[in-house]
Design an enzyme around this catalytic site. Structure first.
Site, PDB file in Angstrom:
ATOM      1  N   CYS A   1      26.333   4.443  33.828  1.00 49.41           N
ATOM      2  CA  CYS A   1      25.375   5.207  32.901  1.00 49.41           C
ATOM      3  C   CYS A   1      24.076   4.075  32.436  1.00 49.41           C
ATOM      4  O   CYS A   1      24.178   2.959  32.879  1.00 49.41           O
ATOM      5  CB  CYS A   1      25.957   5.393  31.837  1.00 49.41           C
ATOM      6  SG  CYS A   1      26.284   4.010  30.551  1.00 49.41           S
TER       7      CYS A   1
ATOM      8  N   GLN B   1      21.955  -4.582  52.162  1.00 47.81           N
ATOM      9  CA  GLN B   1      21.526  -3.373  51.317  1.00 47.81           C
ATOM     10  C   GLN B   1      21.331  -4.084  49.935  1.00 47.81           C
ATOM     11  O   GLN B   1      21.058  -5.164  49.736  1.00 47.81           O
ATOM     12  CB  GLN B   1      22.505  -2.211  51.439  1.00 47.81           C
ATOM     13  CG  GLN B   1      21.892  -1.268  52.247  1.00 47.81           C
ATOM     14  CD  GLN B   1      20.633  -0.645  51.643  1.00 47.81           C
ATOM     15  OE1 GLN B   1      20.177  -1.014  50.597  1.00 47.81           O
ATOM     16  NE2 GLN B   1      20.078   0.367  52.517  1.00 47.81           N
TER      17      GLN B   1
END
Ligand code: NAD
Length: 556
Positions: free
Chosen positions: A410, A131
């Site tokens: 963030c 992944q």
């Protein structure tokens, strides 16, 4: 199969605190993050070494896991461990600036790069599916998807609604594992959301986890609640039980005042999308009994669903595909206007990528949530003018429950990330943080992925499938001092469809770490800027000019 336990399975979690299990914090950071990825709080199926995303693994076998742990415990500060698809294959003498670990996962030669061949090799024990952040040991749980969804809706707000969703109504469907982040992401942007799911247990689960505010009794009730909250500019998310292929066309017919429409039902797999005329309770058995019939019915329903989305777009609503291939499935059912609305990357995310913006994340190796609280405060002090960032950091502090080692994510861009990294390193040095911090990112980033169905869909110059960029990204991060670097194939969208790279740095408070962080966290997002300048994006060229990114073909 994803949930099958592999031989040697046992619960694993990262050591906490300040005592080293290795010869230094650089190696310790790797060890703890490898173990953290397999923590039962973090991994979907830890016994099978599966972290997330179908069969995304952190190690090929438990034997390979043990060998990596053993090697890391004795790895010197001038040595590098090589990992080939989840298995350690060598240790070489390098130097202190070199990564401690180099990883290559799931890579296959072009003509062989399909699921069938991959599964054959996987069955032979020769490879594993990595992944994006599973095999590169920087997955931090569901906070990542919430933040990405918050960014997308934030970008929608900036593009169309003056920077806020206050006073708007979003219509979407799918409250599953990832789609369940939508209601909270909309209310975090001050909007109202109506979220349709055919499975009421999904609605109840999102309410229990405080991702969704309330459940409507019926469609009229949902609309009344939505309009009232919209008029009061009050954020609210409303769950509505129903089939999206029926609810969306009815809302369109009623002339419902919907401003934004998207969808996150599991449309990428027609056997996981509930067609009209089939009861939820019969879905599994029907899909197994006659997958061909089920697929046809499912696609027909998706065509009705997408036709309603196009109807809302015709009326001026902001409509986008959220990466679940629903447009393509509707097209396969013969609906010829399915691609009349865009995918979310070209519509909203690319302008962010042009600035090198993307998902920056870090984790506290101490295991102490206070360390993340301190880094949250540091971020707010570093970027006081960034209102969107402040909202996220404050709400994440309140609403996000940590999974495994405390972590934060963030979006920061070129010229910002290294400031955060250097600040964290100083806080480690001064003792303000109780132990070092690892700093990395998703591979879904501005300059680290080639993926023509997602991150590089519809590039301005047609370079969607050019995969030189993620390879250069890994090379430049290796040359700049990252602690570990990875090159993967097939993450996010599957075999044959993507090539991507990752990097992680350990901020251990030393001067050497500061020098490495300054370079890596400048050059890594810089790759996003140069990739987009090269593809002809003028905004990227402005960013490069303003922030001093050198582009040889533009110098004379
Ligand atoms: P999931 O399987 O956990 O959830 C899907 C939900 O859709 C379920 O709750 C199901 O009950 C509901 N559903 C199915 N058919 C329906 C219908 N006809 N009407 C109403 N509800 C219906 O899947 P997930 O993990 O939440 O992911 C959802 C989709 O979004 C996937 O296709 C995934 O690939 C995609 N996705 C894309 C991105 C991205 O590109 N940024 C990110 C996350 C998810």
């Amino acid at each position: 199969t994803t949930d099958r336990a592999l031989p040697g399975a046992r619960p694993v979690s990262a050591p906490r605190g300040t005592e080293l299990n290795t010869l230094g914090w650089q190696q310790e950071g790797v060890l703890r993050m490898l173990m953290n990825n397999l923590d039962p709080e973090v991994a979907e199926h830890p016994d099978g070494l599966v972290v997330y995303g179908g069969t995304g693994r952190a190690a090929r076998s438990w034997e390979a896991f043990d060998a990596m742990v053993r090697t890391l415990k004795t790895l010197k500060a001038d040595e590098t461990m090589l990992v080939q698809s989840g298995k350690p294959v060598g240790v070489f003498r390098t130097h202190e600036w070199a990564p401690r670990v180099l990883i290559a996962n799931s890579n296959l030669v072009g003509d062989w790069a399909n699921w069938e061949e991959f599964r054959r090799l996987e069955d032979l024990g020769l490879t594993m599916y990595g992944q994006m952040t599973a095999g590169s040991w920087i997955y931090i749980g569901t906070q990542g998807i919430l933040q990405g969804t918050y960014e997308t809706f934030g970008a929608v707000a900036r593009k169309r609604f003056g920077g806020t969703l206050a006073g708007t109504i979003t219509l979407t469907a799918g409250l599953g594992g990832m789609g369940g982040a939508q209601p909270l992401a909309v209310t975090m942007n001050d909007g109202v959301a109506i979220c349709v799911d055919c499975d009421v247990t999904r609605i109840d689960r999102r309410i229990a986890h405080r991702y969704l505010d309330t459940k409507a009794e019926n469609l009229e009730h949902a609309l009344a609640l939505a309009v009232e909250a919209r008029d009061a500019k009050r954020p609210l998310s409303i769950g509505l039980e129903g089939n999206a292929a029926e609810v969306f066309p009815r809302l369109l017919e009623m002339g419902a005042p919907i401003d934004i429409v998207t969808d996150q039902t599991s449309a990428h797999d027609p056997l996981a999308y509930l067609p009209l005329g089939i009861e939820l309770a019969d879905m599994r058995t029907m899909a197994e009994k006659d997958p061909g019939y089920f697929t046809d019915e499912s696609r027909k329903s998706m065509a009705a669903h997408v036709k309603a989305m196009v109807g809302f777009a015709d009326r001026g609503a902001e409509v986008f595909d959220y990466g679940n291939s629903i447009r393509d499935e509707a097209r396969k059912a013969g609906y010829d206007r399915a691609f009349d609305f865009p995918g979310f990357v070209p519509a909203y995310i690319r302008p962010l990528f042009e600035e090198g913006l993307g998902p920056f994340r870090w984790a506290a190796l101490s295991g102490d949530p206070k360390d993340i609280a301190a880094t949250d405060r540091a971020i707010l002090e570093l970027f006081p003018e960034n209102e969107h960032l402040r909202r996220w950091i404050e709400m994440a502090g309140e609403k996000v429950a940590f999974e495994g080692l405390p972590a934060r994510i963030c979006w920061l861009g070129y010229g910002e990330r290294h400031l955060a990294g250097l600040k964290f390193n100083e806080m480690v040095a001064s003792g303000e943080l109780s132990a070092p911090i690892v700093i990395g990112r998703d591979h879904l980033d501005s300059g680290s992925v080639a993926s023509p169905y997602r991150e590089t869909e519809a590039m301005a110059d047609g370079s969607d499938a050019i995969a030189d960029w993620p390879l250069l990204n890994a090379l430049v991060n290796t040359s700049s001092g990252a602690t570990w670097v990875s090159i993967h194939h097939g993450g996010g969208v599957g075999m044959g469809r993507s090539i991507h790279a990752g990097q992680v740095c350990v901020a251990d408070g030393t001067e050497l770490a500061a020098q490495k962080i300054a370079r890596v966290l400048t050059n890594d997002p810089g790759m996003g800027v140069i990739r987009h300048v090269d593809a002809g994006y003028e905004h990227a060229a402005d960013v490069a000019a303003q922030r001093g990114v050198r582009i040889p073909m533009r110098e004379n």
